[in-house]
Structure formats: C-alpha cells, structure tokens
Design an enzyme around this catalytic site. Structure first.
Site, PDB file in Angstrom:
ATOM      1  N   HIS A 185     -16.688 -29.155   8.197  1.00 25.90           N
ATOM      2  CA  HIS A 185     -17.591 -28.169   7.599  1.00 25.90           C
ATOM      3  C   HIS A 185     -18.974 -28.148   8.248  1.00 25.90           C
ATOM      4  O   HIS A 185     -19.811 -27.327   7.876  1.00 25.90           O
ATOM      5  CB  HIS A 185     -17.752 -28.436   6.096  1.00 25.90           C
ATOM      6  CG  HIS A 185     -16.465 -28.388   5.332  1.00 25.90           C
ATOM      7  ND1 HIS A 185     -15.719 -29.513   5.072  1.00 25.90           N
ATOM      8  CD2 HIS A 185     -15.794 -27.340   4.795  1.00 25.90           C
ATOM      9  CE1 HIS A 185     -14.635 -29.163   4.393  1.00 25.90           C
ATOM     10  NE2 HIS A 185     -14.650 -27.861   4.213  1.00 25.90           N
ATOM     11  N   HIS A 194     -20.435 -37.230   0.882  1.00 29.08           N
ATOM     12  CA  HIS A 194     -20.189 -36.102   1.772  1.00 29.08           C
ATOM     13  C   HIS A 194     -20.632 -34.811   1.113  1.00 29.08           C
ATOM     14  O   HIS A 194     -20.176 -34.464   0.021  1.00 29.08           O
ATOM     15  CB  HIS A 194     -18.692 -36.020   2.109  1.00 29.08           C
ATOM     16  CG  HIS A 194     -18.193 -37.173   2.912  1.00 29.08           C
ATOM     17  ND1 HIS A 194     -17.730 -37.034   4.210  1.00 29.08           N
ATOM     18  CD2 HIS A 194     -18.085 -38.499   2.616  1.00 29.08           C
ATOM     19  CE1 HIS A 194     -17.352 -38.211   4.669  1.00 29.08           C
ATOM     20  NE2 HIS A 194     -17.560 -39.117   3.719  1.00 29.08           N
ATOM     21  N   CYS A 197     -19.857 -31.922   1.936  1.00 24.49           N
ATOM     22  CA  CYS A 197     -18.750 -30.977   1.821  1.00 24.49           C
ATOM     23  C   CYS A 197     -17.994 -31.184   0.507  1.00 24.49           C
ATOM     24  O   CYS A 197     -17.241 -30.299   0.074  1.00 24.49           O
ATOM     25  CB  CYS A 197     -17.794 -31.107   3.008  1.00 24.49           C
ATOM     26  SG  CYS A 197     -17.081 -32.742   3.236  1.00 24.49           S
TER      27      CYS A 197
END
Length: 203
Positions: A95, A161, A163
């Site tokens: 991402h 994270h 994402c």
C-alpha cells in the site's frame, strides 16, 4: 550489498545497492496521482507537493552508508548481547504506507563482537525499502549471521502498520510481531527462552 574490506582486518563499508531514484519522474507521478484523485496539483496548496513527496520517499528508501565495526572477542564473552527497542520505520510494499515500531536484535558472539550501534544500522539497511515485516525480520537475522559468524542470532520486530490502522479493518493500535532465529538461539531451548524473555515476549 557492496563490501569493501575483509571482516578480520578493517571495517567493512556497507552500501545498499539499489536502483537510483529518478526524482523528476517521481514528481511527475505524484502530480498525476493527485490529478487522478480529483485534485489540482497546480493549486496554491498543492503546487510544491509533488517535489516534497518525491523527496520524502527518496529519503525513506535510502539507508545511510556505514562501517561494520567489529572487535576481537579477546575475553571470550559467551553470553547474549541484546539491543532492545531499536526504532523501525519502513514502507509496506502493498500500500506504500508506513509501518513503524521497534526491533530487538541479539546475538551470541563467536570470535568477533560488534559495535552496538551497528545493530541499529543493519535494521535501517533493510527497513529503508518497500517491505513486508516478515521479510525484513529474516533479512536482518540472515545478514548478521552471514557477516558476523556468531553462535546465534535472534531478531524480533513489533510494528504497527498504517495499512491496517488507517484503512481496511482500521485496527488502531494493533501490533504485528515477527521473529527470526539462527544457531544456538534457534536450536537450544534454554537459549531461545532467554532471548524471548529478555525481549519481553513469551516464547
């Protein structure tokens, strides 16, 4: 990695060999992305954003060069050396969003001991790239095992994270833990337990 000298003589000069970053092309790509997202890259507030973003990614993807300084283990030190809470910042390759946390890196010395700051340098060497946490953890452990020839190596990384926290499941505060072990720290249960205990994790 580019290596300029022998481990037993003078420090190794460590340089990450990666493709050169084309900053003008990166700026154009960011401008195109802004346009695709319905924004005007020529507007007052966004006019300098492509340059800033390109430079930011270039910085995050470029590890600093360093000397791998080692010393003879004259005293025959044979206990675990552990550097805890080494900051980790990297970019999720799926991402392009950051993930960050800490690394705990330990080793059982053989004939050489390592300058402690170099453990953090090795983490940065692999973290400044598009990564997945599992690969990053293994790369740090494998590199130390290959270049230091210790009796054992252990690496644990704990990271959040973006994402996961900013999109999708939006699991704010969730941390992912990965580990990689070599030698005695992998094969000897008591040494393995000691390593995880010192990192604050249960094996």
């Amino acid at each position: 990695m580019a290596i300029s000298a022998d481990l037993e003589s003078v420090p190794l000069h460590i340089v990450a060999r990666r493709e050169e970053i084309d900053l003008p092309a990166a700026e154009r790509a960011v401008a195109d992305l802004l346009t695709a997202l319905g924004r005007d890259p020529q507007s007052t507030h966004l006019a300098d954003t492509p340059r800033r973003v390109a430079n930011a990614y270039a910085e995050m993807l470029t590890p600093r060069e360093f000397e791998l300084t080692t010393f003879p283990n004259d005293e025959g030190y044979d206990e675990l050396v552990l550097a805890k809470d080494i900051p980790v910042q990297s970019l999720c390759e799926h991402h392009l969003l950051p993930f960050e946390g800490v690394a705990h890196v330990g080793y059982l010395p053989g004939d050489r001991i390592l300058g402690l700051s170099k453990l953090a340098r090795v983490v940065e060497l692999f973290a400044r790239d598009f990564q997945v946490q599992e690969r990053l953890t293994k790369q740090v452990a494998d590199w130390l095992q290959d270049h230091l020839d210790p009796k054992g190596v252990g690496v644990v990384i704990e990271a959040e994270h973006q994402c996961m926290s900013l999109r999708g499941v939006r699991a704010m505060g969730s941390r992912t833990v990965t580990s990689a072990l070599h030698g005695v720290l992998r094969n000897n249960p008591s040494s393995r337990q000691e390593f995880f205990a010192l990192t604050g994790l249960t094996p």
